[in-house]
Design an enzyme around this catalytic site. Structure first.
Site, mmCIF file in Angstrom:
data_model
loop_
_atom_site.group_PDB
_atom_site.id
_atom_site.type_symbol
_atom_site.label_atom_id
_atom_site.label_comp_id
_atom_site.label_asym_id
_atom_site.label_seq_id
_atom_site.Cartn_x
_atom_site.Cartn_y
_atom_site.Cartn_z
ATOM 1 N N TYR A 1 32.879 -21.349 -38.593
ATOM 2 C CA TYR A 1 32.071 -21.243 -39.815
ATOM 3 C C TYR A 1 31.179 -19.993 -39.843
ATOM 4 O O TYR A 1 30.391 -19.763 -38.923
ATOM 5 C CB TYR A 1 31.209 -22.506 -39.949
ATOM 6 C CG TYR A 1 30.408 -22.534 -41.212
ATOM 7 C CD1 TYR A 1 31.046 -22.596 -42.444
ATOM 8 C CD2 TYR A 1 29.019 -22.476 -41.179
ATOM 9 C CE1 TYR A 1 30.324 -22.597 -43.610
ATOM 10 C CE2 TYR A 1 28.284 -22.484 -42.350
ATOM 11 C CZ TYR A 1 28.943 -22.541 -43.560
ATOM 12 O OH TYR A 1 28.219 -22.533 -44.710
ATOM 13 N N ARG B 1 28.653 -18.755 -42.082
ATOM 14 C CA ARG B 1 27.259 -18.610 -42.535
ATOM 15 C C ARG B 1 26.304 -19.226 -41.521
ATOM 16 O O ARG B 1 25.475 -20.055 -41.847
ATOM 17 C CB ARG B 1 27.069 -19.260 -43.898
ATOM 18 C CG ARG B 1 27.712 -18.462 -45.012
ATOM 19 C CD ARG B 1 27.542 -19.135 -46.348
ATOM 20 N NE ARG B 1 28.392 -18.499 -47.337
ATOM 21 C CZ ARG B 1 29.704 -18.697 -47.422
ATOM 22 N NH1 ARG B 1 30.295 -19.533 -46.593
ATOM 23 N NH2 ARG B 1 30.413 -18.067 -48.332
ATOM 24 N N GLU C 1 33.402 -28.597 -49.894
ATOM 25 C CA GLU C 1 32.608 -27.556 -50.562
ATOM 26 C C GLU C 1 33.497 -26.624 -51.378
ATOM 27 O O GLU C 1 33.130 -26.175 -52.448
ATOM 28 C CB GLU C 1 31.816 -26.757 -49.518
ATOM 29 C CG GLU C 1 31.064 -25.578 -50.108
ATOM 30 C CD GLU C 1 29.801 -25.222 -49.341
ATOM 31 O OE1 GLU C 1 29.307 -26.062 -48.573
ATOM 32 O OE2 GLU C 1 29.308 -24.105 -49.530
ATOM 33 N N LYS C 2 34.693 -26.338 -50.831
ATOM 34 C CA LYS C 2 35.597 -25.399 -51.501
ATOM 35 C C LYS C 2 37.035 -25.900 -51.343
ATOM 36 O O LYS C 2 37.327 -26.691 -50.447
ATOM 37 C CB LYS C 2 35.470 -24.005 -50.869
ATOM 38 C CG LYS C 2 34.144 -23.337 -51.175
ATOM 39 C CD LYS C 2 34.196 -21.848 -50.865
ATOM 40 C CE LYS C 2 32.854 -21.185 -51.113
ATOM 41 N NZ LYS C 2 32.098 -20.928 -49.882
ATOM 42 N N ASP D 1 29.762 -27.666 -46.486
ATOM 43 C CA ASP D 1 29.652 -26.825 -45.296
ATOM 44 C C ASP D 1 28.477 -27.285 -44.429
ATOM 45 O O ASP D 1 27.522 -27.866 -44.933
ATOM 46 C CB ASP D 1 29.476 -25.351 -45.702
ATOM 47 C CG ASP D 1 30.791 -24.739 -46.186
ATOM 48 O OD1 ASP D 1 31.839 -25.402 -46.013
ATOM 49 O OD2 ASP D 1 30.767 -23.632 -46.740
ATOM 50 N N ASP E 1 25.585 -26.684 -43.422
ATOM 51 C CA ASP E 1 24.260 -26.065 -43.493
ATOM 52 C C ASP E 1 23.478 -26.644 -44.675
ATOM 53 O O ASP E 1 23.955 -27.534 -45.371
ATOM 54 C CB ASP E 1 24.364 -24.532 -43.578
ATOM 55 C CG ASP E 1 25.207 -24.074 -44.760
ATOM 56 O OD1 ASP E 1 25.369 -24.861 -45.722
ATOM 57 O OD2 ASP E 1 25.709 -22.943 -44.728
#
Ligand code: ZN
Ligand code: ZN
Length: 714
Positions: A320, A322, A8-9, A103, A105
């Site tokens: 994590y 979020r 994701e990043k 991530d 989610d």
């Protein structure tokens, strides 16, 4: 076998590289980390975005176009991510297998899946769910990789969320903005699925406060004692006494008489009831519970807290961030020993007396989704700044509470009788403190913390006093309590409303990753370089939130169904049904389109309140409409007309056009027959004329002068 990881990043990409190549035998490039036939690349969050309306059809550039329902949804690269996307596409062309490392989610699922679809990648995909970047967590993530097909419903639900927000936001923002303009508004009416019910909470709370009238009432308090141990109890007002609907005595004299009576009587214990109770330690944090606590204790905004946990996560100190989950997989029970030892070395007092053999309710596999509660990893933090240190402590302390026994106490309820009056009291007496010995958030007990042994018939000494009390209005929201309200929005729904349970189940409106942004958007004073009118603002220098006049106008005007959390609740519930594969995205989007159409009709027909700060002119004929100022390009002048399209003069049976004078309508009617007058220009200047009886009147400063009839008619 050419293997492509997509993270994701960038920081997750680096963590993957460090994990699979511990000897650092890799090459770092601008858009990837490579070793042999394995390449690790990354997104920057979303690198694709849904098309804007005008990208479907240039006719949609105009905001008066607003029933826009793309038959085929399109996504395009974000302007500054084109090069990155081209690089990813080139790796995907060669890929034999892809590892999806978005991530854990809903959004993380979508933002990598949409890249795969955009690049038409059709090969096998595995899903890597990284919950934390420390070695143990990374090993676990790699050991439990699954086929990405299993996560297709999660992708569908994320996509449905994106499309629903687009349909509601684009169409209704345009519909309301365009129609409000007719009523003199010159601002954008920003309508969002989650924003509006959140704003409505603040508007309704402010109105409750404004309507609140404080009441003074009185209580009779008894301070009793036995064995030299004092304790308190309160008079239960007898039904014969003058009391209000909440059993409060409003007249002090009434209690003075009671006090007189009981002071002369003996006081004896009437009843005693004992019950044992337990209180479980609070669960470890999800993002929202952490944001609420950090706002209350440290004064941090929800956005600051998220940024701080994100930094701690990137440094491998916590899991994590979020997360909307307060539970931990039972497989991580064995980590407790290691993490608690680290926290002891770190010097956290709560860790020193923690017992890893205790299992709290937090270890529950049934309540864990793709991610779990935010907890410390086993990595000992180094060089934290002040904010990071405080947030880390909150996370670590709540983790430690899981390794303490529950608080056990005895609840004693008793009554005391004096004359024929009854006093009621209670006490909470600890049996074993459990986690309470180190728990930081102690509430002040409202009842007695110490009690003598009481049994019916015991005589006690007594002393009485009258206390004056005032009812207080509900409190304004702060950013922290508003965020908590969004998460626990079911509390704002009547208990007989079937949507209440749904809201409880879906954990509120919005997601942990977006709630702080929703609040920030409501407070925003500019966006994309444009000046915006905020809908809520902080009251003076306090942290209390109040609605602005335009925020109130919005909630009063738009379709009420959007302002109550129900609509959003049902939508969130349906999204969770898509995620669990119970309903299809198409079926869901059809219901969203219905909702948009209903709201468009409302936006076109509702009467908008006068723009804040502007004067309102009620229609003198129908009394329900409002006079609206318009401009005639043909006559190069302003005029006024009733907002009710069917409103006509009862005399002429025609629509009435009112003259404009200094930006206000001139309400001119003939004194003879009540027909509307119109203003004309003759060779001697302006005059007013009735079309029914042909009377004419002089003009005095833009208004008819009825004091004398005009002589030189025509
Ligand atoms: Zn009218
Ligand atoms: Zn007339």
């Amino acid at each position: 076998m050419y293997t492509v990881y997509i993270a994701e990043k960038p920081d997750i990409a680096r963590a993957i590289a460090a994990h699979i190549w511990p000897d650092a035998t890799y090459q770092k490039n601008k858009y990837d980390i490579t070793n042999g036939d394995t390449v690790i690349c990354w997104c920057h969050g979303h690198i694709l975005r849904p098309k804007e309306p005008e990208e479907y059809d240039t006719a949609y550039k105009s905001w008066s176009e607003y029933q826009i329902f793309p038959p085929q949804w399109g996504i395009v690269p974000m302007a500054n991510e084109k090069e990155l996307l081209t690089a990813i596409a080139s790796y995907l062309k060669k890929a034999d297998i892809v590892i999806h490392a978005g991530d854990p989610d809903r959004e993380g699922q979508l933002l990598v899946d949409e890249v795969l679809r955009y690049c038409s990648y059709k090969g096998p995909v595995k899903r890597l769910l990284i919950n934390a970047k420390d070695d143990v967590s990374m090993q676990r993530a790699f050991a439990s990789m699954e086929d990405n097909k299993k996560y297709e419903p999660l992708y569908e639900s994320a996509l449905a969320r994106q499309q629903a927000d687009w349909l509601v936001g684009m169409n209704l923002t345009r519909a309301y903005t365009t129609n409000a303009r007719k009523y003199g508004y010159d601002t954008v009416w920003r309508i969002g699925r989650v924003q509006i019910p959140t704003l409505a909470l603040v508007v309704r709370r402010e109105r409750e406060i404004n309507a609140f009238k404080s009441k003074t009432y009185y209580e009779l308090l008894g301070t009793f004692a036995k064995d030299n141990i004092p304790f308190k109890a309160k008079l239960v007002p007898d039904e014969d006494l003058p009391i209000d609907e909440e059993n409060r005595v409003l007249d002090e004299h009434v209690l003075k008489a009671v006090k007189e009576k009981v002071s002369q009587a003996n006081a004896t214990v009437e009843t005693v009831e004992e019950k044992e109770g337990t209180k479980q330690p609070p669960l470890p944090h999800s993002l929202d519970t952490l944001q609420v606590l950090a706002n209350k204790k440290l004064g941090l905004s929800p956005g600051e807290t998220l940024a701080t946990v994100q930094a701690l996560y990137e440094k491998k100190y916590v899991t994590y961030p979020r997360s909307d989950c307060n539970y931990i997989p039972s497989s991580q029970k064995d980590d407790a020993q290691r993490i608690l030892v680290m926290l002891q070395n770190y010097g956290l007092p709560a860790a020193i007396t923690a017992n890893p053999a205790i299992t709290s309710k937090a270890f529950n596999d049934a309540k864990v989704t793709a991610h779990h509660a935010i907890i410390p990893t086993g990595v000992e933090p180094q060089d934290l700044n002040d904010k990071e240190l405080k947030i880390y402590q909150l996370i670590a302390e709540y983790y430690c509470y899981q390794f303490y026994d529950p608080y056990r106490f005895k609840k004693v309820s008793f009554t005391i009788k004096a004359a024929d009056c009854l006093f009621k009291g209670s006490g909470t007496l600890p049996i074993t403190l459990g986690f309470m010995q180190i728990y930081g958030e102690k509430e002040k007990p409202e009842d007695n913390a110490v009690l003598p042994t009481l049994k019916p018939g015991d005589e006690v000494t007594a002393d009485y006093a009258i206390a004056q009390k005032k009812t207080t209005p509900p409190k304004r929201f702060t950013e922290g309590t508003l965020l908590a309200a969004m998460t626990n929005i079911w509390r704002f729904i009547a208990s007989d409303n079937p949507n209440r349970e749904k809201l409880k189940e879906v954990k509120g409106i919005g997601t942990p990753a977006t709630r702080d942004q929703i609040i920030a958007k409501l407070e925003a004073t500019n966006g994309k370089g444009h000046k915006l009118e905020p809908y809520i603002t902080k009251k003076g220098k306090s942290t209390e939130l109040i609605p602005t006049p335009i925020g109130c106008a919005l909630i009063d005007t738009i379709d009420q169904s959007l302002t109550y959390p129900d609509t959003t609740a049902v939508m969130e519930y349906e999204l969770s049904n898509i995620a669990s594969g119970k309903i299809s995205r198409d079926a869901y989007i059809t219901t969203v389109i219905d909702l948009v159409n209903r709201n468009v009709t409302h936006a076109e027909t509702v009467v908008y309140p006068a723009p804040p700060g502007k004067k309102i002119f009620a229609c003198p004929i129908c009394k329900t409409g409002q006079l609206l100022r318009k401009y005639s390009a043909k006559h190069t002048m302003h005029f006024w007309i009733c907002s009710n399209k069917d409103c006509i003069s009862p005399v002429t049976k025609q629509t009435v056009f009112y003259e404009d004078h200094d930006g206000e309508p001139v309400l001119a009617f003939c004194p003879h027959d009540n027909a509307p007058l119109s203003r004309w220009k003759g060779k001697y200047g302006h005059f007013w004329k009735c079309r029914v009886c042909n009377s004419t009147y002089n003009d005095a400063n833009g208004k008819p002068d009825f004091t004398k009839k005009k002589k030189s008619a025509k």
